[in-house]
Design a protein around this motif. Sequence first.
Motif, PDB file in Angstrom:
ATOM      1  N   THR A  48       0.809  -1.224   0.000  1.00 60.50           N
ATOM      2  CA  THR A  48       0.000   0.000   0.000  1.00 60.50           C
ATOM      3  C   THR A  48       0.843   1.275   0.000  1.00 60.50           C
ATOM      4  O   THR A  48       0.309   2.365  -0.234  1.00 60.50           O
ATOM      5  CB  THR A  48      -0.909   0.032   1.238  1.00 60.50           C
ATOM      6  N   ASN A  49       2.131   1.149   0.293  1.00 58.06           N
ATOM      7  CA  ASN A  49       3.047   2.290   0.428  1.00 58.06           C
ATOM      8  C   ASN A  49       2.651   3.215   1.573  1.00 58.06           C
ATOM      9  O   ASN A  49       3.002   4.399   1.588  1.00 58.06           O
ATOM     10  CB  ASN A  49       3.131   3.100  -0.876  1.00 58.06           C
ATOM     11  N   LYS A  50       1.908   2.670   2.542  1.00 57.84           N
ATOM     12  CA  LYS A  50       1.498   3.469   3.700  1.00 57.84           C
ATOM     13  C   LYS A  50       2.395   3.170   4.891  1.00 57.84           C
ATOM     14  O   LYS A  50       2.920   2.073   5.033  1.00 57.84           O
ATOM     15  CB  LYS A  50       0.036   3.168   4.058  1.00 57.84           C
ATOM     16  N   LEU A  51       2.550   4.179   5.747  1.00 58.21           N
ATOM     17  CA  LEU A  51       3.357   4.009   6.951  1.00 58.21           C
ATOM     18  C   LEU A  51       2.823   2.879   7.818  1.00 58.21           C
ATOM     19  O   LEU A  51       1.610   2.701   7.953  1.00 58.21           O
ATOM     20  CB  LEU A  51       3.356   5.298   7.771  1.00 58.21           C
ATOM     21  N   THR A  52       3.735   2.142   8.423  1.00 62.75           N
ATOM     22  CA  THR A  52       3.341   1.078   9.338  1.00 62.75           C
ATOM     23  C   THR A  52       4.523   0.778  10.254  1.00 62.75           C
ATOM     24  O   THR A  52       5.571   1.417  10.163  1.00 62.75           O
ATOM     25  CB  THR A  52       2.893  -0.179   8.562  1.00 62.75           C
ATOM     26  N   GLY A  53       4.354  -0.164  11.159  1.00 66.69           N
ATOM     27  CA  GLY A  53       5.432  -0.545  12.052  1.00 66.69           C
ATOM     28  C   GLY A  53       5.127  -0.257  13.516  1.00 66.69           C
ATOM     29  O   GLY A  53       4.060   0.274  13.854  1.00 66.69           O
ATOM     30  N   VAL A  54       6.056  -0.606  14.363  1.00 63.44           N
ATOM     31  CA  VAL A  54       5.891  -0.450  15.808  1.00 63.44           C
ATOM     32  C   VAL A  54       5.649   1.007  16.181  1.00 63.44           C
ATOM     33  O   VAL A  54       4.698   1.345  16.897  1.00 63.44           O
ATOM     34  CB  VAL A  54       7.123  -0.987  16.558  1.00 63.44           C
ATOM     35  N   ASN A  81       2.334   5.253  29.617  1.00 62.33           N
ATOM     36  CA  ASN A  81       2.262   4.407  30.810  1.00 62.33           C
ATOM     37  C   ASN A  81       0.869   3.818  30.994  1.00 62.33           C
ATOM     38  O   ASN A  81       0.721   2.682  31.464  1.00 62.33           O
ATOM     39  CB  ASN A  81       2.682   5.198  32.055  1.00 62.33           C
ATOM     40  N   GLU A  82      -0.160   4.561  30.614  1.00 66.80           N
ATOM     41  CA  GLU A  82      -1.506   4.009  30.659  1.00 66.80           C
ATOM     42  C   GLU A  82      -1.649   2.870  29.643  1.00 66.80           C
ATOM     43  O   GLU A  82      -2.281   1.854  29.921  1.00 66.80           O
ATOM     44  CB  GLU A  82      -2.525   5.115  30.361  1.00 66.80           C
ATOM     45  N   MET A  83      -1.031   3.017  28.471  1.00 62.97           N
ATOM     46  CA  MET A  83      -1.053   1.953  27.464  1.00 62.97           C
ATOM     47  C   MET A  83      -0.314   0.708  27.946  1.00 62.97           C
ATOM     48  O   MET A  83      -0.704  -0.417  27.641  1.00 62.97           O
ATOM     49  CB  MET A  83      -0.451   2.458  26.158  1.00 62.97           C
ATOM     50  N   ILE A  84       0.769   0.912  28.693  1.00 61.20           N
ATOM     51  CA  ILE A  84       1.483  -0.223  29.269  1.00 61.20           C
ATOM     52  C   ILE A  84       0.590  -0.937  30.280  1.00 61.20           C
ATOM     53  O   ILE A  84       0.493  -2.165  30.292  1.00 61.20           O
ATOM     54  CB  ILE A  84       2.800   0.249  29.925  1.00 61.20           C
ATOM     55  N   ALA A  85      -0.099  -0.152  31.108  1.00 60.81           N
ATOM     56  CA  ALA A  85      -0.957  -0.720  32.152  1.00 60.81           C
ATOM     57  C   ALA A  85      -2.171  -1.451  31.591  1.00 60.81           C
ATOM     58  O   ALA A  85      -2.566  -2.512  32.101  1.00 60.81           O
ATOM     59  CB  ALA A  85      -1.404   0.379  33.117  1.00 60.81           C
ATOM     60  N   ASP A  86      -2.772  -0.911  30.524  1.00 62.78           N
ATOM     61  CA  ASP A  86      -4.006  -1.530  30.016  1.00 62.78           C
ATOM     62  C   ASP A  86      -3.766  -2.588  28.937  1.00 62.78           C
ATOM     63  O   ASP A  86      -4.695  -3.179  28.407  1.00 62.78           O
ATOM     64  CB  ASP A  86      -4.992  -0.462  29.509  1.00 62.78           C
ATOM     65  N   GLY A  87      -2.486  -2.827  28.588  1.00 59.73           N
ATOM     66  CA  GLY A  87      -2.171  -3.900  27.653  1.00 59.73           C
ATOM     67  C   GLY A  87      -2.049  -3.481  26.200  1.00 59.73           C
ATOM     68  O   GLY A  87      -1.624  -4.291  25.364  1.00 59.73           O
ATOM     69  N   THR A  88      -2.408  -2.238  25.882  1.00 62.16           N
ATOM     70  CA  THR A  88      -2.318  -1.777  24.489  1.00 62.16           C
ATOM     71  C   THR A  88      -0.883  -1.842  23.965  1.00 62.16           C
ATOM     72  O   THR A  88      -0.617  -2.302  22.850  1.00 62.16           O
ATOM     73  CB  THR A  88      -2.832  -0.324  24.377  1.00 62.16           C
ATOM     74  N   TYR A  89       0.041  -1.387  24.778  1.00 59.49           N
ATOM     75  CA  TYR A  89       1.467  -1.386  24.425  1.00 59.49           C
ATOM     76  C   TYR A  89       1.954  -2.802  24.132  1.00 59.49           C
ATOM     77  O   TYR A  89       2.594  -3.060  23.106  1.00 59.49           O
ATOM     78  CB  TYR A  89       2.233  -0.754  25.586  1.00 59.49           C
ATOM     79  N   GLY A  90       1.635  -3.734  25.017  1.00 61.40           N
ATOM     80  CA  GLY A  90       2.074  -5.118  24.840  1.00 61.40           C
ATOM     81  C   GLY A  90       1.515  -5.755  23.584  1.00 61.40           C
ATOM     82  O   GLY A  90       2.212  -6.506  22.893  1.00 61.40           O
ATOM     83  N   LYS A  91       0.257  -5.452  23.265  1.00 62.15           N
ATOM     84  CA  LYS A  91      -0.365  -6.011  22.065  1.00 62.15           C
ATOM     85  C   LYS A  91       0.342  -5.528  20.801  1.00 62.15           C
ATOM     86  O   LYS A  91       0.533  -6.294  19.852  1.00 62.15           O
ATOM     87  CB  LYS A  91      -1.844  -5.633  22.024  1.00 62.15           C
ATOM     88  N   ILE A  92       0.730  -4.264  20.788  1.00 64.58           N
ATOM     89  CA  ILE A  92       1.415  -3.721  19.613  1.00 64.58           C
ATOM     90  C   ILE A  92       2.788  -4.368  19.441  1.00 64.58           C
ATOM     91  O   ILE A  92       3.174  -4.778  18.340  1.00 64.58           O
ATOM     92  CB  ILE A  92       1.539  -2.188  19.726  1.00 64.58           C
ATOM     93  N   LEU A  93       3.525  -4.513  20.529  1.00 64.04           N
ATOM     94  CA  LEU A  93       4.839  -5.150  20.439  1.00 64.04           C
ATOM     95  C   LEU A  93       4.716  -6.611  20.030  1.00 64.04           C
ATOM     96  O   LEU A  93       5.506  -7.110  19.223  1.00 64.04           O
ATOM     97  CB  LEU A  93       5.581  -5.023  21.769  1.00 64.04           C
ATOM     98  N   ASN A  94       3.715  -7.316  20.562  1.00 63.34           N
ATOM     99  CA  ASN A  94       3.486  -8.718  20.176  1.00 63.34           C
ATOM    100  C   ASN A  94       3.146  -8.830  18.692  1.00 63.34           C
ATOM    101  O   ASN A  94       3.592  -9.762  18.014  1.00 63.34           O
ATOM    102  CB  ASN A  94       2.360  -9.322  21.007  1.00 63.34           C
ATOM    103  N   LYS A  95       2.361  -7.896  18.186  1.00 64.17           N
ATOM    104  CA  LYS A  95       1.971  -7.903  16.777  1.00 64.17           C
ATOM    105  C   LYS A  95       3.195  -7.918  15.859  1.00 64.17           C
ATOM    106  O   LYS A  95       3.208  -8.606  14.829  1.00 64.17           O
ATOM    107  CB  LYS A  95       1.112  -6.660  16.481  1.00 64.17           C
TER     108      LYS A  95
END
Length: 274
Positions: A53-59, A244-258
């Motif tokens: 797609t030539n669109k930005l992506t990544g961690v 830090n809220e993303m780390i606490a609620d799991g959003t951060y972890g889900k992105i890194l796992n992806k």
Amino acid sequence: MKKLLLSSALAALMINTAAWAAPELPAAIKEKGAITVAIMPNYPPMDFKDPATNKLTGVDYDLGMAIGEKLGVKINWQEIAFEQMVNAVVTKRVDMIMSGMTDTKERQKVVNFIDYFQSGPQFYTLAARNELKAATDLCGKRVGSSRRTTFPQEIANWSKKNCEAAGKPAIVVIGTEGSADARTQLRQRRLDAAVQGSETLPYIMDIEKNTFKPLDKPFVTQFSGMAFAKNQEELMGAVQEALNEMIADGTYGKILNKWGVSDGAMSAAGVNQG
């Protein structure tokens, strides 16, 4: 009794909701409703463009978009050459940098960092180079890495401790135009080995199967940081709180796992830890 239980549950929900409210953003950011973020999409899986797609992506892209959602503002990505990023944030052409930038003491002289990921430089070579089995086999060899990063200096430091101190010839450090250029020179046998962030090697090895192999583990621990101008404490505080809220609620972890980089996860977003 049911009414009492319901009231208690509602009160608890209100307390939990109030426990995190969007932090106060600078007036200028609130007025434009967006944060302008510098990125250079040439470092997969941290920052790159989807070939289809030539669109930005990544961690970094996913984390940045999630931070924007937490703060209730749009994220405007601006592609800037890596060596120009620090100047861009200092002169207010952008509000922050989010592009896999290593937090270093030298960079801290002009910008502040929120550290959000940890990794380190790692030697690798062609899978076909059977004579190269460990990093110490690289003494006297040509090893390349992007000159825009701290890796060339890290290679030289490692060589002094592990080659020269042992009476072996020093590694010949070659600055390349980027990680892709280092891989090209490696395939052409103009380099014997290269150095890349440990978070990117699994991705590269998966894309180009049976082409490369790592040599030992990362030889330095480093922090990737989001960079801000020295007088942007208010914005920096808001972003740190959102992360830090993303780390606490799991959003951060889900992105890194992806993206398969959960080994670099941090338990909290620190400041200037490099």
